[in-house]
Design a protein around this motif. Structure first.
Motif, PDB file in Angstrom:
ATOM      1  N   UNK A  48      -0.072 -19.260  27.622  1.00  0.00           N
ATOM      2  CA  UNK A  48       0.484 -18.057  28.244  1.00  0.00           C
ATOM      3  C   UNK A  48       0.580 -16.961  27.201  1.00  0.00           C
ATOM      4  N   UNK A  49       0.813 -15.750  27.669  1.00  0.00           N
ATOM      5  CA  UNK A  49       1.011 -14.602  26.780  1.00  0.00           C
ATOM      6  C   UNK A  49       2.447 -14.139  26.959  1.00  0.00           C
ATOM      7  N   UNK A  50       3.117 -13.842  25.842  1.00  0.00           N
ATOM      8  CA  UNK A  50       4.516 -13.434  25.896  1.00  0.00           C
ATOM      9  C   UNK A  50       4.755 -12.326  24.879  1.00  0.00           C
ATOM     10  N   UNK A  92       0.156 -18.637  23.355  1.00  0.00           N
ATOM     11  CA  UNK A  92       0.396 -20.001  22.913  1.00  0.00           C
ATOM     12  C   UNK A  92       0.735 -20.894  24.081  1.00  0.00           C
ATOM     13  N   UNK A  93       0.923 -22.170  23.794  1.00  0.00           N
ATOM     14  CA  UNK A  93       1.265 -23.120  24.851  1.00  0.00           C
ATOM     15  C   UNK A  93       2.593 -22.755  25.519  1.00  0.00           C
ATOM     16  N   UNK A  94       2.646 -22.852  26.824  1.00  0.00           N
ATOM     17  CA  UNK A  94       3.835 -22.527  27.606  1.00  0.00           C
ATOM     18  C   UNK A  94       5.059 -23.286  27.102  1.00  0.00           C
ATOM     19  N   UNK A 146       9.828 -13.142  16.917  1.00  0.00           N
ATOM     20  CA  UNK A 146       8.817 -13.391  15.889  1.00  0.00           C
ATOM     21  C   UNK A 146       9.326 -12.748  14.604  1.00  0.00           C
ATOM     22  N   UNK A 147       9.406 -13.530  13.540  1.00  0.00           N
ATOM     23  CA  UNK A 147       9.868 -13.019  12.244  1.00  0.00           C
ATOM     24  C   UNK A 147       8.679 -12.600  11.400  1.00  0.00           C
ATOM     25  N   UNK A 148       8.946 -11.684  10.475  1.00  0.00           N
ATOM     26  CA  UNK A 148       7.918 -11.318   9.503  1.00  0.00           C
ATOM     27  C   UNK A 148       7.936 -12.349   8.388  1.00  0.00           C
ATOM     28  N   UNK A 149       6.932 -12.276   7.521  1.00  0.00           N
ATOM     29  CA  UNK A 149       7.007 -13.051   6.299  1.00  0.00           C
ATOM     30  C   UNK A 149       8.211 -12.536   5.508  1.00  0.00           C
ATOM     31  N   UNK A 175       1.429 -23.102  14.239  1.00  0.00           N
ATOM     32  CA  UNK A 175       0.111 -22.490  14.049  1.00  0.00           C
ATOM     33  C   UNK A 175      -0.672 -22.351  15.343  1.00  0.00           C
ATOM     34  N   UNK A 176      -0.216 -22.994  16.409  1.00  0.00           N
ATOM     35  CA  UNK A 176      -0.926 -22.886  17.691  1.00  0.00           C
ATOM     36  C   UNK A 176      -0.707 -21.517  18.346  1.00  0.00           C
ATOM     37  N   UNK A 177       0.207 -20.711  17.808  1.00  0.00           N
ATOM     38  CA  UNK A 177       0.423 -19.362  18.335  1.00  0.00           C
ATOM     39  C   UNK A 177      -0.600 -18.410  17.738  1.00  0.00           C
ATOM     40  N   UNK A 178      -1.027 -17.452  18.533  1.00  0.00           N
ATOM     41  CA  UNK A 178      -2.002 -16.450  18.092  1.00  0.00           C
ATOM     42  C   UNK A 178      -1.526 -15.074  18.561  1.00  0.00           C
ATOM     43  N   UNK A 179      -1.902 -14.037  17.817  1.00  0.00           N
ATOM     44  CA  UNK A 179      -1.629 -12.667  18.237  1.00  0.00           C
ATOM     45  C   UNK A 179      -2.561 -12.350  19.402  1.00  0.00           C
ATOM     46  N   UNK A 180      -2.024 -11.771  20.471  1.00  0.00           N
ATOM     47  CA  UNK A 180      -2.837 -11.432  21.642  1.00  0.00           C
ATOM     48  C   UNK A 180      -3.768 -10.270  21.310  1.00  0.00           C
ATOM     49  N   UNK A 181      -4.944 -10.259  21.902  1.00  0.00           N
ATOM     50  CA  UNK A 181      -5.861  -9.133  21.692  1.00  0.00           C
ATOM     51  C   UNK A 181      -5.173  -7.817  22.068  1.00  0.00           C
TER      52      UNK A 181
END
Length: 114
Positions: free
Chosen positions: A15-17, A49-51, A60-63, A85-91
């Protein structure tokens, strides 16, 4: 014979969140300085990422951004930390966070007034 004889597989729907971004400050400012304001660009980013994982993530935190070396107002850029790591930035969502911060000198306490 195969080991293990049973393997459990969990299928999940990606899903996208949209999530707010928060700076992960590390260390301390020098005692005579105070951080008075920050602006983030973007304030929120969309991740995919996975639901089952994303439903439990609210920020989401920064470094880590070290405060120890900050002496005056400025702008820095930080990467978002995508954990797991399974999370990705959405296009179409920014991959870097621009942090604009305002630093001021602390007001001294008037201890010398007798």
């Amino acid at each position: 014979k195969v080991e293990p004889s049973v393997v459990e597989v969990t299928l999940d729907v990606p899903i996208e969140k949209e999530l707010p971004v928060q700076v992960d400050w590390a260390g301390r400012l020098p005692e005579h300085l105070i951080l008075t304001k920050i602006n983030l660009d973007p304030e929120k980013i969309r991740v995919i990422g996975p639901n089952q994982i994303l439903k439990n993530i609210t920020t989401i935190y920064t470094e880590k951004v070290p405060l120890d070396n900050i002496k005056k107002t400025g702008i820095i850029t930080a990467n978002p930390v995508l954990d797991p790591a399974s999370l990705k930035i959405a296009p179409g969502s920014k991959e870097k966070i621009v942090i604009e911060y305002i630093i001021k000198k602390r007001k001294k306490l008037s201890q010398d007034l007798d």
